[in-house]
Structure formats: C-alpha cells, structure tokens
Design an enzyme around this catalytic site. Structure first.
Site, PDB file in Angstrom:
ATOM      1  N   LYS A  93       0.843  -1.197   0.000  1.00  0.00           N
ATOM      2  CA  LYS A  93       0.000   0.000   0.000  1.00  0.00           C
ATOM      3  C   LYS A  93       0.876   1.244   0.000  1.00  0.00           C
ATOM      4  O   LYS A  93       1.842   1.330   0.753  1.00  0.00           O
ATOM      5  CB  LYS A  93      -0.914  -0.018   1.227  1.00  0.00           C
ATOM      6  CG  LYS A  93      -1.947   1.115   1.275  1.00  0.00           C
ATOM      7  CD  LYS A  93      -2.830   0.989   2.507  1.00  0.00           C
ATOM      8  CE  LYS A  93      -3.913   2.058   2.553  1.00  0.00           C
ATOM      9  NZ  LYS A  93      -4.782   1.922   3.756  1.00  0.00           N
ATOM     10  N   SER A 168      -9.732   2.394   2.962  1.00  0.00           N
ATOM     11  CA  SER A 168      -8.892   3.145   2.045  1.00  0.00           C
ATOM     12  C   SER A 168      -7.978   2.262   1.200  1.00  0.00           C
ATOM     13  O   SER A 168      -7.421   2.705   0.199  1.00  0.00           O
ATOM     14  CB  SER A 168      -8.020   4.127   2.831  1.00  0.00           C
ATOM     15  OG  SER A 168      -7.122   3.423   3.709  1.00  0.00           O
ATOM     16  N   SER A 192      -9.805  -0.284   7.068  1.00  0.00           N
ATOM     17  CA  SER A 192      -9.275  -0.102   5.714  1.00  0.00           C
ATOM     18  C   SER A 192      -8.583  -1.314   5.117  1.00  0.00           C
ATOM     19  O   SER A 192      -8.178  -1.284   3.961  1.00  0.00           O
ATOM     20  CB  SER A 192      -8.317   1.092   5.686  1.00  0.00           C
ATOM     21  OG  SER A 192      -9.004   2.291   5.915  1.00  0.00           O
TER      22      SER A 192
END
EC number: 6.3.5.7
Length: 518
Positions: A93, A168, A192
C-alpha cells in the site's frame, strides 16, 4: 506440474502453493513474478482498467526474484535459510514508505516523493526476499472507504468494474482479488483492510495494535493505525502476518511479544466447543438482507461444526462511529500539519502578494490536499480547539473506554466475536461521493476493533445481491481479545473450510475482467 507458459494458471495458485512449488523447484520466482507483471499490464491500465497500482516496479521485483532463484539453484546453507515465502511476489500500500519507489499516500502533496528509508515491514519483506511488485492505490492519506479519494484516479472492483473496491486500501484488495498479486500489505485505521476485503472477496487482517510495527507507515491517526496482511486465503494472510509481526524498537507502541504460529492456527480449522459471540449491535437496521442471509448461513455452518453460538450485548457500539469520527480527524489534523510546503512534500508559491511562510503554507495545503482530507483536518482542528476539546475529543475518548469495557465483558462469555464486515456489498462508483455521512456508515462494523486495539479478520462469506440484483461478495468478521490474533485465524480458517467444502472458494469464482461490460 504447472505449465509456466500458462500465466492464468500460475497466478491463481495460493501464496502457500506458490511457495511450495518454488521450494520444490517446479517453478522459478522469475517466472512467477513475470506472470504477475504481465497480469498487471493486461488489466490494470487504461480507461476501464482496475488502477490498483500507483507505481509498478518490475525491474526491482525481477532482480529480487532472480536473486532468490540463484540462491535456490546453488543450494547449501543459504538456500536452506531462505524464508518459506521467499520468491512469492507482494504489493505494498502506498502509505508505507519504501526506498527506490515513490511513496505518495495517494496525494498530490507527496507526488514523486522518494523515502530515504524503508518501513520496518518493508525491511522484513526485503530480508525475506519477497519481490515487491509495486505500490497500490488508496484514498488520500487513507481517508476514505471507497478508494475514490485518490489523487491518482479511482480503483475499480474486479468483481464489477463499476463498483468500489472498498477503502482506504482498495488498491491492495483489488490487486489480490484480480490476481495482480498473491499477497499485499495494507493499513487499517477504521477498517481499511477488512472492509476492502469484504467487498472484493479477499481476506484482510487487522492485527492487535502494536503487534506489527507502524514505523514507516505515514500516520493518519496514530492510536488507531495498524499495518496488516491482504491475501486470498486465511492461511496466506497468516503466513504474511507471521513475517511482518514482532517487536520493533523504532516504534514506541510496539509490543514485546513473541510471534505466535499464525499459519498453524489457520490450519487448525476446528471450532468444536469454541464460544462464538454474535454482536447484537452489528446486525439489523442498515444491513442489506443479502448480507444478513450470508451471515446467518455462516453462523449455521459454525454451529453445525460444534461451535457454541451466544449473543453478546455491546451497548456502547451505538456511539462508536461518532467517537471514531472525532478521534481520527483530531489525530489526523495533528499528523498532517507537517505537510506544509516547508518541511515535507510539494511547495506551491502564491502568484500574488507578499511571499510569506504563512501564504506558502496556505497555497500548498490548498493545492496539495483533496476535499476529503481538508474536511477531516477542519473537523479535527475544530474538535481540538479551545472551548470544544472536552465537549468533543474528550467525550469521544470516554466513549472509547466504554467500548473497550464492552469488549472485555463480551470476551468473558465468548472466545471470539462475529459480525458482518460491511453492512452492504460494493456500491457503484460515485454513489456516495457527495454524501460523506453515508460513506462513513460503511465502517460501522469495523471501527470498534480499532478503538479497542483488538485483532480482527474479514473472510469471504459468499455472494449476495443488492437492490439492483448484482451478485457481489460479502465479508464475515471475527474479533478476538488483544494479543489473541491466533484465535481469529483459527475461527476464520474453520469458516473458510466449511463454506468452501465441495465448492470453489469465492476468490476462484471472480468473473473474467475482459468479459465485463463498461
């Protein structure tokens, strides 16, 4: 024997299967890594591509893969010492800093920024020699539930490219679901990792707070953020969790615990006598009927396998969403103060007027931050302001304590807790962009775990139809007491086995991307 010319077959192995075939010499890491790079090239770019990656690092990944292959070919002690996952590719990420690759946090504020150091989890991945395929897309500074707030475009759900992949960390979840990576790292501040896992049919774990180092994760809300694994199976998530967990002196919140055998726990798959608590407040109104139907089927399967199903009452959960959306913006407004055009990130010079630091900061933050980030900074700054601190931030922290006490009481009667991960399946892109409150409600089931610092996992629970009739993945969430992460892997592994018995796992049923209509 896998035909290495058949990339479609190769990339559809689980990470554990890939690792076994690499160790047996049936495939090479270069072949495996190249297959994933080819997949990324085929489905990630273009107008209707998934856009799961912000940056792809093919040369670095192939160099690591070649190094692993050379060590294995040479044999000897160095080959014996290789980590079990060595040579299995991974995505990271883009909130987690890496050397040699940009780290943007999905924001124009950090466009092109190159970190001078690796996050601790990235150091561990590099030491274990997992080829890093690239950095995945996210809502800007991890603020969002749909990956529509990235400065680098929306990410699409591989189950239906007109649907959100969650947020997210939608980039990591979409990449794993679409076979663009077998493993990925995400961060979970209010769900997330777990919520994207639910809506993409993948497995996502939020470890116990402090059990995985946060050093090198760009902070949004420091008391809530946690790095964790994204995978297609419970075992794969557990194996990655084992690799990244452990004490880190660079992180002042890091726990000194030994790392348990999460992989072994995931393979236990027994729920005989396990007390599973159904959280009364995390079902009912606001949850789609299909989601609740799959949830009930999961409960029935667990009960038939010998689990004891009990209902638990966590009355303070009613206030968890409100408390979270005061604590998180407050911490975010403090953490993001450093991005001002002076100390970090891009710099915007005002076109007119005197050139002062205040005006440079204002112009930089106005241009560098997106609307959702600005919204949360303003909310957090207001909650922390003189005259309002006790009424808002202080009250939210009191609710946090009540939530922790509710969990303590619940775990006196249950070994693990269970709920739907998300109240709804993946909704259409753009549907909730203009309604922040509706967007925030997607986190209602995942937020309590972050407020309490306990571990949680989301595993696929089947498909459910929404109001339009579209069949999309549903996630089932397990929660356990702090430091008892092995329990969620045992329960999740058992449910995974029960639901997959005699049928294809959900991740193997994903439609061919090429056949989806725009």
């Amino acid at each position: 024997m896998i035909d290495v010319a058949d990339n479609a077959e190769l990339i559809r192995l689980t990470a554990a299967e890939m690792a076994a075939k690499l160790r047996a010499g049936e495939i090479t890491s270069v072949e495996l890594t190249q297959a994933h790079l080819d997949r990324i090239e085929a489905v990630d770019g273009g107008e209707k591509g998934l856009n799961a990656y912000i940056h792809v690092s093919g040369e670095e990944a192939l160099a690591t893969a070649a190094e692993v292959d050379a060590i294995r070919s040479a044999g000897g002690a160095e080959a014996e010492a290789l980590h079990p996952l060595a040579g299995v590719p991974i995505a990271v990420k883009d909130l987690i800093v890496t050397t040699g690759q940009p780290t943007t946090a999905g924001s124009k504020m950090l466009e092109g920024w190159m970190s001078p150091y690796d996050a601790t989890v990235v150091e561990k991945i590099r030491t274990a020699k997992l080829p890093i395929l690239g950095k995945t897309n996210l809502d800007e500074f991890a603020m969002g539930s749909s990956t529509e707030h990235s400065a680098y475009g929306v990410t699409r759900n591989p189950w239906n490219i007109e649907r959100i992949p969650g947020g997210s960390g939608g980039g990591s979840a979409a990449a794993v679901a679409a076979f663009e990576a077998p493993l990925a790292l995400g961060t979970d501040t209010g769900g997330s990792i777990r919520q994207p896992g639910a809506v993409t049919g993948t497995v996502g774990t939020k470890p116990t707070y402090g059990s995985v180092s946060r050093y090198g994760a760009i902070a949004m809300a420091s008391s809530l953020d946690q790095i964790g694994p994204v995978a297609r199976t419970t075992e794969d998530a557990a194996l990655l969790h084992e690799l990244i967990a452990g004490h880190d002196p660079k992180d002042s919140t890091s726990l000194p615990d030994e790392v348990p055998a999460f992989g072994e726990a995931s393979r236990n798959q027994s729920v005989e006598g396990l007390r599973i608590g159904v959280i009364r407040q995390l079902q009912g109104e606001g949850y789609q009927s299909g989601v609740l139907a799959r949830f009930q089927e999961s409960l029935d399967a667990l009960k038939a396998a010998g689990a004891e199903i009990v209902e638990v009452d966590c009355t303070s959960f009613e206030y968890a969403l409100g408390a979270y959306y005061l604590i998180m913006p407050s911490e975010a407004s403090s953490n993001l103060a450093r991005f001002d055009g002076v100390r970090y990130g891009t710099r915007v010079t005002p076109e007119e007027g005197p050139l002062t630091i205040e005006r440079v900061m204002g112009a930089t933050r106005a241009a560098g931050f997106g609307e959702e980030v600005k919204r949360r900074i303003i909310l957090g700054t207001y909650a922390l302001s003189a005259g309002y601190y006790d009424a808002y931030y202080g009250s939210a922290q009191k609710v946090r304590t009540l939530i922790q006490r509710d969990f303590d009481a619940a775990f006196e009667t249950a070994d693990v807790l269970i709920s739907p991960t998300s109240p709804v399946v993946a909704f259409p892109l753009g549907e909730k962009l203009d309604d922040p409150l509706a967007m925030y409600l997607n986190d209602v089931a995942t937020i309590p775990a972050n407020l309490a610092g306990i571990p949680g996992i989301s595993v696929p629970g089947g498909l459910a139809a929404d109001e339009s009739g579209a069949e999309l993945p549903v996630g089932i969430q397990f929660l356990a007491p702090a430091r008892e992460d092995a329990r969620v892997y045992q329960a999740a592994g058992a449910l995974e086995k029960l639901l997959n018995d005699g049928s294809q796992p959900l991740w193997a049923q994903i439609p061919e991307l090429e056949s989806q209509e725009a």
